[in-house]
Design an enzyme around this catalytic site. Structure first.
Site, PDB file in Angstrom:
ATOM      1  N   SER A   1      62.858  54.387  51.274  1.00 53.92           N
ATOM      2  CA  SER A   1      62.084  55.578  51.638  1.00 53.92           C
ATOM      3  C   SER A   1      62.475  56.091  53.017  1.00 53.92           C
ATOM      4  CB  SER A   1      60.594  55.263  51.622  1.00 53.92           C
ATOM      5  OG  SER A   1      60.185  54.826  50.356  1.00 53.92           O
TER       6      SER A   1
HETATM    7  N1  SAH Z   1      59.442  50.189  49.504  1.00 54.27           N
HETATM    8  C1  SAH Z   1      60.802  50.669  49.426  1.00 54.27           C
HETATM    9  C2  SAH Z   1      60.951  51.835  48.516  1.00 54.27           C
HETATM   10  C3  SAH Z   1      61.444  51.411  47.199  1.00 54.27           C
HETATM   11  S1  SAH Z   1      61.617  52.695  46.023  1.00 54.27           S
HETATM   12  C4  SAH Z   1      61.301  50.943  50.838  1.00 54.27           C
HETATM   13  O1  SAH Z   1      60.987  50.202  51.721  1.00 54.27           O
HETATM   14  O2  SAH Z   1      62.050  51.863  51.067  1.00 54.27           O
HETATM   15  C5  SAH Z   1      60.318  52.283  44.919  1.00 54.27           C
HETATM   16  C6  SAH Z   1      60.461  50.986  44.178  1.00 54.27           C
HETATM   17  O3  SAH Z   1      59.375  50.891  43.297  1.00 54.27           O
HETATM   18  C7  SAH Z   1      61.715  50.844  43.316  1.00 54.27           C
HETATM   19  O4  SAH Z   1      62.439  49.732  43.727  1.00 54.27           O
HETATM   20  C8  SAH Z   1      61.157  50.652  41.910  1.00 54.27           C
HETATM   21  O5  SAH Z   1      61.898  49.752  41.112  1.00 54.27           O
HETATM   22  C9  SAH Z   1      59.773  50.112  42.208  1.00 54.27           C
HETATM   23  N2  SAH Z   1      58.801  50.223  41.130  1.00 54.27           N
HETATM   24  C10 SAH Z   1      58.576  51.254  40.284  1.00 54.27           C
HETATM   25  N3  SAH Z   1      57.588  50.928  39.414  1.00 54.27           N
HETATM   26  C11 SAH Z   1      57.176  49.666  39.748  1.00 54.27           C
HETATM   27  C12 SAH Z   1      56.215  48.782  39.228  1.00 54.27           C
HETATM   28  N4  SAH Z   1      55.440  49.081  38.158  1.00 54.27           N
HETATM   29  N5  SAH Z   1      56.063  47.571  39.805  1.00 54.27           N
HETATM   30  C13 SAH Z   1      56.831  47.197  40.866  1.00 54.27           C
HETATM   31  N6  SAH Z   1      57.775  47.993  41.399  1.00 54.27           N
HETATM   32  C14 SAH Z   1      57.958  49.216  40.843  1.00 54.27           C
END
Ligand code: SAH
Length: 283
Positions: free
Chosen positions: A133
């Protein structure tokens, strides 16, 4: 507010290579997320001031025109400080959140080919169609999560590369983070290992189910957007606790939900944002 946590930074010396190499100077915002634009347009809280970070090392002397390496913490201090100062100008006011942004080495969470962009205010690909993000939105969501008191137990849905989890570990006493894509769960573990963050637990699984065995949480943050917030997560909030999530499909907004009673929640719809989708099950 700006209480310094003893858990972080832990022996970061383990990742300092003693190098004097420097990343590219922080570039201007290239492709800001909608949330950033909104923040700029509606920016009524310009502080302009860089946050103070108690107890961090002195600024390193860095050489221009050299490339960053992942292990290089000292040489990335200046761009990290600039990133935190920029986030403050974008409207984030919480000193503890800004301090965490200044400390967590974001370049250790991006792909090696993207190191030069690590401190630019953009989301970046991390593989598997997912992204790290944008720093502004990470800070904004954590600020929204924080109430007046300290955050004790926090749950993050969507670990991705682990960056936000690391930032959260600096502002909360205990952090749990769930990722549904196994290779990303492994990536986050690998990224976080050298930082030795004692108060962070990573979990592989479907975050839409939450973590009932650890609930209730004082805060829940979603890093992926659903059409609505899963009921299980609302039920795992402590009374008085907050959940911050992007909600929507093509058009998304940050939503902040506060549990006000056993069967009562209030909801605020905030700025526009853009996140990867929240998906059920594991992969
Ligand atoms: N927190 C991260 C952003 C990751 S993007 C950062 O520090 O930048 C969002 C993430 O959510 C992705 O890796 C995706 O696989 C995950 N995601 C989507 N649906 C999910 C779910 N039901 N349970 C766990 N993770 C999920």
């Amino acid at each position: 507010m700006s209480e310094k946590r003893s858990q972080f930074p832990l022996p970061l010396s383990s990742v300092t290579g003693g190098s004097t190499r420097k990343p590219a100077a922080p570039a201007p915002v290239a492709t800001p997320q909608t949330a950033t634009q909104n923040a700029r347009e509606n920016n009524q809280h310009r502080t302009g001031a860089a946050p103070g970070v108690a107890g961090t090392a002195k600024p390193a002397t860095v050489q221009p025109q050299q490339t960053v390496v992942r292990s290089d913490l000292a040489a990335t201090e200046a761009p990290r400080r600039a990133m935190a100062a920029r986030t403050a100008r974008q409207g984030v006011k919480d000193a503890q959140v800004l301090a965490a942004l200044e400390i967590v080495p974001r370049h250790m969470f991006v792909e090696p080919g993207m190191l030069a962009q690590a401190y630019v205010d953009i989301s970046l690909p991390i593989g598997h169609n997912q992204t790290i993000s944008q720093p502004y939105i990470v800070a904004r969501m954590i600020e929204l999560l924080k109430g007046s008191g300290p955050l004790r137990r926090v749950l993050e849905i969507g670990t991705g590369c682990g960056y936000q989890a690391a930032v959260l570990s600096f502002v909360a006493q205990e952090v749990y983070s769930i990722e549904r894509i196994k290779p990303l769960h492994e990536l986050a573990k690998a990224n976080l290992r050298p930082l030795r963050i004692a108060n962070l637990r990573l979990q592989y699984g479907d975050g839409m189910l939450g973590l009932p065995q650890v609930a209730p949480f004082d805060g829940i943050i979603l890093a992926a957007a659903g059409l609505e917030v899963p009921r299980a997560l609302l039920e795992q909030l402590a009374i008085g606790a907050r959940l911050v999530a992007p909600v929507g499909a093509q058009v998304q907004h940050l939503q902040r939900i506060t549990r006000t009673g056993k069967a009562e929640w209030t909801s605020e719809t905030l700025e526009a944002c853009h996140f990867v989708p929240l998906r059920p099950g594991i992969a």
